[in-house]
Enzyme design. Structure first.
Site, PDB file in Angstrom:
ATOM      1  N   TYR A  60       0.812  -1.218   0.000  1.00 32.39           N
ATOM      2  CA  TYR A  60       0.000   0.000   0.000  1.00 32.39           C
ATOM      3  C   TYR A  60       0.843   1.264   0.000  1.00 32.39           C
ATOM      4  O   TYR A  60       0.531   2.238   0.702  1.00 32.39           O
ATOM      5  CB  TYR A  60      -0.937   0.025   1.222  1.00 32.39           C
ATOM      6  CG  TYR A  60      -2.000  -1.036   1.240  1.00 32.39           C
ATOM      7  CD1 TYR A  60      -2.278  -1.813   0.113  1.00 32.39           C
ATOM      8  CD2 TYR A  60      -2.738  -1.275   2.391  1.00 32.39           C
ATOM      9  CE1 TYR A  60      -3.243  -2.789   0.146  1.00 32.39           C
ATOM     10  CE2 TYR A  60      -3.723  -2.256   2.428  1.00 32.39           C
ATOM     11  CZ  TYR A  60      -3.968  -3.010   1.302  1.00 32.39           C
ATOM     12  OH  TYR A  60      -4.926  -3.979   1.353  1.00 32.39           O
ATOM     13  N   SER A 155      -4.968 -14.444   2.425  1.00 29.93           N
ATOM     14  CA  SER A 155      -5.784 -13.598   1.558  1.00 29.93           C
ATOM     15  C   SER A 155      -5.543 -14.007   0.110  1.00 29.93           C
ATOM     16  O   SER A 155      -4.440 -14.449  -0.239  1.00 29.93           O
ATOM     17  CB  SER A 155      -5.422 -12.119   1.764  1.00 29.93           C
ATOM     18  OG  SER A 155      -6.225 -11.280   0.963  1.00 29.93           O
ATOM     19  N   LEU A 212     -17.730  -2.174  -0.111  1.00 30.22           N
ATOM     20  CA  LEU A 212     -18.580  -1.253  -0.874  1.00 30.22           C
ATOM     21  C   LEU A 212     -18.354  -1.412  -2.370  1.00 30.22           C
ATOM     22  O   LEU A 212     -18.780  -0.570  -3.157  1.00 30.22           O
ATOM     23  CB  LEU A 212     -18.312   0.192  -0.456  1.00 30.22           C
ATOM     24  CG  LEU A 212     -18.662   0.543   0.989  1.00 30.22           C
ATOM     25  CD1 LEU A 212     -18.357   2.012   1.272  1.00 30.22           C
ATOM     26  CD2 LEU A 212     -20.129   0.248   1.279  1.00 30.22           C
ATOM     27  N   ARG A 285     -11.396   8.327   2.220  1.00 31.87           N
ATOM     28  CA  ARG A 285     -10.438   9.384   1.875  1.00 31.87           C
ATOM     29  C   ARG A 285     -10.593  10.597   2.779  1.00 31.87           C
ATOM     30  O   ARG A 285      -9.656  11.350   2.990  1.00 31.87           O
ATOM     31  CB  ARG A 285     -10.621   9.811   0.416  1.00 31.87           C
ATOM     32  CG  ARG A 285     -10.132   8.796  -0.613  1.00 31.87           C
ATOM     33  CD  ARG A 285     -10.237   9.343  -2.020  1.00 31.87           C
ATOM     34  NE  ARG A 285     -11.613   9.657  -2.395  1.00 31.87           N
ATOM     35  CZ  ARG A 285     -12.110  10.876  -2.462  1.00 31.87           C
ATOM     36  NH1 ARG A 285     -11.359  11.918  -2.148  1.00 31.87           N
ATOM     37  NH2 ARG A 285     -13.368  11.072  -2.820  1.00 31.87           N
ATOM     38  N   GLU A 288     -15.296  12.698   6.783  1.00 34.71           N
ATOM     39  CA  GLU A 288     -16.745  12.628   6.614  1.00 34.71           C
ATOM     40  C   GLU A 288     -17.165  11.263   6.077  1.00 34.71           C
ATOM     41  O   GLU A 288     -18.172  10.684   6.522  1.00 34.71           O
ATOM     42  CB  GLU A 288     -17.229  13.732   5.682  1.00 34.71           C
ATOM     43  CG  GLU A 288     -17.083  15.152   6.231  1.00 34.71           C
ATOM     44  CD  GLU A 288     -15.660  15.650   6.187  1.00 34.71           C
ATOM     45  OE1 GLU A 288     -15.345  16.616   6.936  1.00 34.71           O
ATOM     46  OE2 GLU A 288     -14.833  15.080   5.435  1.00 34.71           O
ATOM     47  N   GLN A 289     -16.393  10.722   5.141  1.00 34.38           N
ATOM     48  CA  GLN A 289     -16.689   9.396   4.610  1.00 34.38           C
ATOM     49  C   GLN A 289     -16.567   8.333   5.690  1.00 34.38           C
ATOM     50  O   GLN A 289     -17.402   7.428   5.794  1.00 34.38           O
ATOM     51  CB  GLN A 289     -15.752   9.073   3.448  1.00 34.38           C
ATOM     52  CG  GLN A 289     -16.044   9.832   2.171  1.00 34.38           C
ATOM     53  CD  GLN A 289     -15.046   9.494   1.071  1.00 34.38           C
ATOM     54  OE1 GLN A 289     -13.947   8.995   1.345  1.00 34.38           O
ATOM     55  NE2 GLN A 289     -15.417   9.755  -0.167  1.00 34.38           N
TER      56      GLN A 289
END
Length: 342
Positions: A60, A155, A212, A285, A288-289
């Site tokens: 990442y 995974s 999602l 990101r 708020e999300q």
């Protein structure tokens, strides 16, 4: 449900929050991540609400390094999970794969970037068919015995390979696998064919990533507003944006209107209560999300709403599952006898 309503991770006594904080968005190397300042706010928002399960990976970009700067003073109360096996240096064939050399080098790099002397959970990120599975298992066990890793998981691997690994680990007294991270959402339920039933039977707690569907289930791709964006193009290339997935997203949106919440919260509320699921990995990101995603724990879906979501997203389980669940097999096994299932 809340972040501090903890769940046990697979066949371990490790307590983790029902939503894990995914940190693939920490940093903007990919062109759509969060700034260091926003990452700090995301981290604090999650942890201050009782969240303790944080997911990252060597692949990442700068995520591990950025996360390492945030955990100081809170390390022992957090469950840090990372992953290894993806190529770290493009000109070095031994910097990728699941073999022992890359395993130990990757763990040392992760420890340094995360500024810690142990990892709570280490996943094999991608199945490596070139490395004998016994080598992987023994290497993972050695790391657990050394104290540098506490628990191990898998995974992106075939169910039969994971089952074989778990059986051998049990027979040889090596550290068992306790976690399985798979892609799982309303737009991709393929893990229900073999991976999730296998995990439930063998004691691996499932921590779905992309719950999602890359943002599709949030409703953001239903119109033209996101057309042409780098994130949509990335997800479209992965097959996540198509008429079927957009149709599922529309059903999610209709349920959200009934409940009075955001579509993303409906998708996560469905996911977190699926059989075998311990903690979906949620990323964001912006603060708020993240706040919106965490609100999914407060969403209660009716049986009818869940049935609509299940129907809209249903998949063909394929052979042998479809045959074994059919009337013919039930007849040849039991005839007209009444046999209750446990």
């Amino acid at each position: 449900m809340s972040l501090d309503t903890y769940r046990l991770l697979g066949r371990s006594g490790l307590r983790v929050s029902p939503l894990a904080l995914g940190t693939a968005t920490f940093g903007n190397e990919w062109g759509w991540g969060s700034s260091a300042e926003d990452a700090r706010t995301l981290f604090s928002t999650y942890v201050d609400r009782g969240g303790n399960f944080i997911d990252t990976a060597a692949a990442y970009g700068g995520s591990e390094e950025l996360l390492g700067s945030l955990v100081a003073g809170r390390r022992d109360s957090l469950v840090l999970a990372t992953k290894y096996s993806t190529l770290r240096r493009p000109d070095d064939p031994n910097s990728g794969g699941s073999h022992r050399k890359n395993l130990f080098a990757s763990v040392e790099n992760s420890l340094r970037r995360l500024r810690t002397d142990y990892l709570d959970l280490l996943h094999v990120h991608v199945w490596d068919a070139r490395t004998p599975f016994e080598e992987v298992l023994r290497g993972l066990d050695d790391l657990v015995r050394s104290g540098k890793v506490l628990y191990v998981g898998m995974s992106n691997a075939p169910a039969w390979e994971i089952a074989r690994m778990q059986a051998v680990a049990d027979l040889r007294g090596w550290s068992p696998l306790v976690a399985l991270q798979v892609e799982y959402s309303l737009i991709n339920r393929a893990a229900e064919r073999d991976l999730i039933p296998m995990a439930s039977a063998l004691g691996l707690g499932v921590t779905p990533f992309s719950p999602l569907g890359g943002g599709v289930l949030s409703g953001k791709y239903s119109g033209a507003a996101e057309a042409g964006t780098s994130r949509r193009e990335f997800n479209a290339a992965l097959g996540m944006v198509n008429p079927r997935t957009l149709g599922i997203a529309e059903v999610v949106r209709s349920v959200a209107l009934e409940v009075g919440c955001a579509p993303a919260q409906v998708a996560l509320a469905w996911n977190v209560r699926r059989p075998g699921v311990v903690a979906p990995v949620v990323g964001a990101r912006t603060p708020e999300q993240l706040v919106g995603n965490l609100g999914a724990l407060e969403v209660a879906l009716t049986a009818g709403q869940v049935a609509r979501l299940d129907e809209a997203s249903a998949i063909d389980l394929g052979y042998p599952h479809d045959v074994l669940s059919g009337d013919h097999i039930r007849t040849v096994l039991s005839g007209e006898l009444k046999v209750e299932s446990r």
